[in-house]
Write a protein that holds these residues in place. Structure first.
Motif, mmCIF file in Angstrom:
data_model
loop_
_atom_site.group_PDB
_atom_site.id
_atom_site.type_symbol
_atom_site.label_atom_id
_atom_site.label_comp_id
_atom_site.label_asym_id
_atom_site.label_seq_id
_atom_site.Cartn_x
_atom_site.Cartn_y
_atom_site.Cartn_z
ATOM 1 N N UNK A 42 18.503 1.623 -4.740
ATOM 2 C CA UNK A 42 18.093 1.697 -3.420
ATOM 3 C C UNK A 42 19.329 1.855 -2.665
ATOM 4 N N UNK A 43 20.365 1.001 -2.824
ATOM 5 C CA UNK A 43 21.667 0.973 -2.070
ATOM 6 C C UNK A 43 22.404 2.372 -2.137
ATOM 7 N N UNK B 20 20.180 2.555 8.079
ATOM 8 C CA UNK B 20 18.968 2.211 7.583
ATOM 9 C C UNK B 20 19.016 0.881 7.438
ATOM 10 N N UNK B 21 17.905 0.138 7.947
ATOM 11 C CA UNK B 21 17.893 -1.037 7.997
ATOM 12 C C UNK B 21 16.531 -1.782 7.242
ATOM 13 N N UNK B 22 15.578 -0.953 7.018
ATOM 14 C CA UNK B 22 14.306 -1.220 6.538
ATOM 15 C C UNK B 22 13.907 -0.343 5.340
ATOM 16 N N UNK B 23 13.219 -0.762 4.327
ATOM 17 C CA UNK B 23 12.564 -0.207 3.179
ATOM 18 C C UNK B 23 11.182 -0.477 3.159
ATOM 19 N N UNK C 25 21.164 -6.276 2.548
ATOM 20 C CA UNK C 25 20.617 -6.476 4.072
ATOM 21 C C UNK C 25 19.630 -5.643 4.454
ATOM 22 N N UNK C 26 18.600 -5.387 3.601
ATOM 23 C CA UNK C 26 17.477 -4.458 4.188
ATOM 24 C C UNK C 26 16.063 -5.443 4.198
ATOM 25 N N UNK C 27 15.341 -5.067 5.152
ATOM 26 C CA UNK C 27 14.213 -5.612 5.243
ATOM 27 C C UNK C 27 12.961 -4.711 4.614
ATOM 28 N N UNK C 28 12.105 -5.077 3.910
ATOM 29 C CA UNK C 28 11.158 -4.587 3.357
ATOM 30 C C UNK C 28 9.928 -4.706 4.181
ATOM 31 N N UNK C 29 9.121 -3.529 4.216
ATOM 32 C CA UNK C 29 7.993 -3.294 5.043
ATOM 33 C C UNK C 29 6.765 -3.089 3.979
ATOM 34 N N UNK C 30 5.600 -3.759 3.978
ATOM 35 C CA UNK C 30 4.801 -3.535 2.964
ATOM 36 C C UNK C 30 3.350 -3.704 3.490
ATOM 37 N N UNK C 31 2.361 -3.201 2.745
ATOM 38 C CA UNK C 31 1.005 -3.547 3.172
ATOM 39 C C UNK C 31 0.521 -4.598 2.396
ATOM 40 N N UNK C 32 0.658 -5.686 2.819
ATOM 41 C CA UNK C 32 0.383 -7.011 2.100
ATOM 42 C C UNK C 32 -1.101 -7.007 1.605
ATOM 43 N N UNK C 33 -1.978 -6.294 2.267
ATOM 44 C CA UNK C 33 -3.363 -6.241 1.917
ATOM 45 C C UNK C 33 -3.849 -5.028 1.179
ATOM 46 N N UNK C 34 -2.648 -4.632 0.486
ATOM 47 C CA UNK C 34 -2.988 -3.257 -0.418
ATOM 48 C C UNK C 34 -3.914 -3.617 -1.633
ATOM 49 N N UNK C 35 -4.840 -2.960 -2.081
ATOM 50 C CA UNK C 35 -5.788 -2.973 -3.140
ATOM 51 C C UNK C 35 -4.964 -3.255 -4.287
ATOM 52 N N UNK D 260 4.211 9.140 5.235
ATOM 53 C CA UNK D 260 4.297 10.225 6.131
ATOM 54 C C UNK D 260 4.996 10.284 7.129
ATOM 55 N N UNK D 261 5.338 8.830 7.558
ATOM 56 C CA UNK D 261 6.099 8.412 8.940
ATOM 57 C C UNK D 261 7.248 7.651 8.654
ATOM 58 N N UNK D 262 7.995 8.452 7.976
ATOM 59 C CA UNK D 262 9.505 7.595 7.312
ATOM 60 C C UNK D 262 10.437 8.828 7.249
ATOM 61 N N UNK D 263 11.821 8.226 7.418
ATOM 62 C CA UNK D 263 12.863 9.317 7.369
ATOM 63 C C UNK D 263 13.192 9.664 6.046
#
Length: 136
Positions: free
Chosen positions: A2-3, A22-25, A48-58, A87-90
């Motif tokens: 990822x780096x 880029x600060x988020x993954x 130094x990156x922050x993760x965004x996840x769907x914690x409620x993913x099936x 669909x809404x990421x760089x």
């Protein structure tokens, strides 16, 4: 991996005159172990990156919907959330093997979403990161 991907994307953006850091993954997967693996990096000061996840993913772990017939609504909502997130990421990095990823690429190519860049593991610059699809 990822780096290196982030460094490559930031350079490409800078070359276009867009100085973006880029600060988020955003991490999505049908495999719970992949989503949970991010926790190894959350307390790492060198990452130094922050993760965004769907914690409620099936996190059904399979592309076989029959195995999750009783959870069909939950799986469908999770799939739609993952689709919207991607669909809404760089930039998006994905394995490129699954039918879901083929649909994502097709949607992006037809201007559904805001992606600027897609890369598959199988097309990675470094051979050690290339993923082979199970079915060719």
């Amino acid at each position: 991996m990822m780096r290196e991907f982030i460094a490559k994307r930031e350079k490409a953006l800078a070359d276009k005159g867009t100085n973006t850091t880029i600060t988020h993954i955003m991490l999505t997967s049908e495999e719970k172990k992949i989503i949970d693996s991010r926790l190894a990096f959350t307390n790492d000061s060198t990452f130094p990156y922050e993760f965004i996840v769907n914690d409620e993913d099936a996190a059904q772990g399979t592309g076989n919907p029959r195995a999750y017939r009783d959870l069909a609504d939950h799986v469908m909502v999770s799939s739609l959330i993952s689709t919207k997130m991607q669909l809404h990421t760089e930039s998006v990095v994905f394995n490129g093997c699954s039918n879901f990823h083929k649909i994502m690429l097709d949607q992006s190519l037809h201007n559904c979403g805001v992606q600027n860049y897609f890369e598959t593991y199988k097309d990675n610059d470094k051979p050690e990161y290339r993923l082979s699809c199970a079915w060719g």
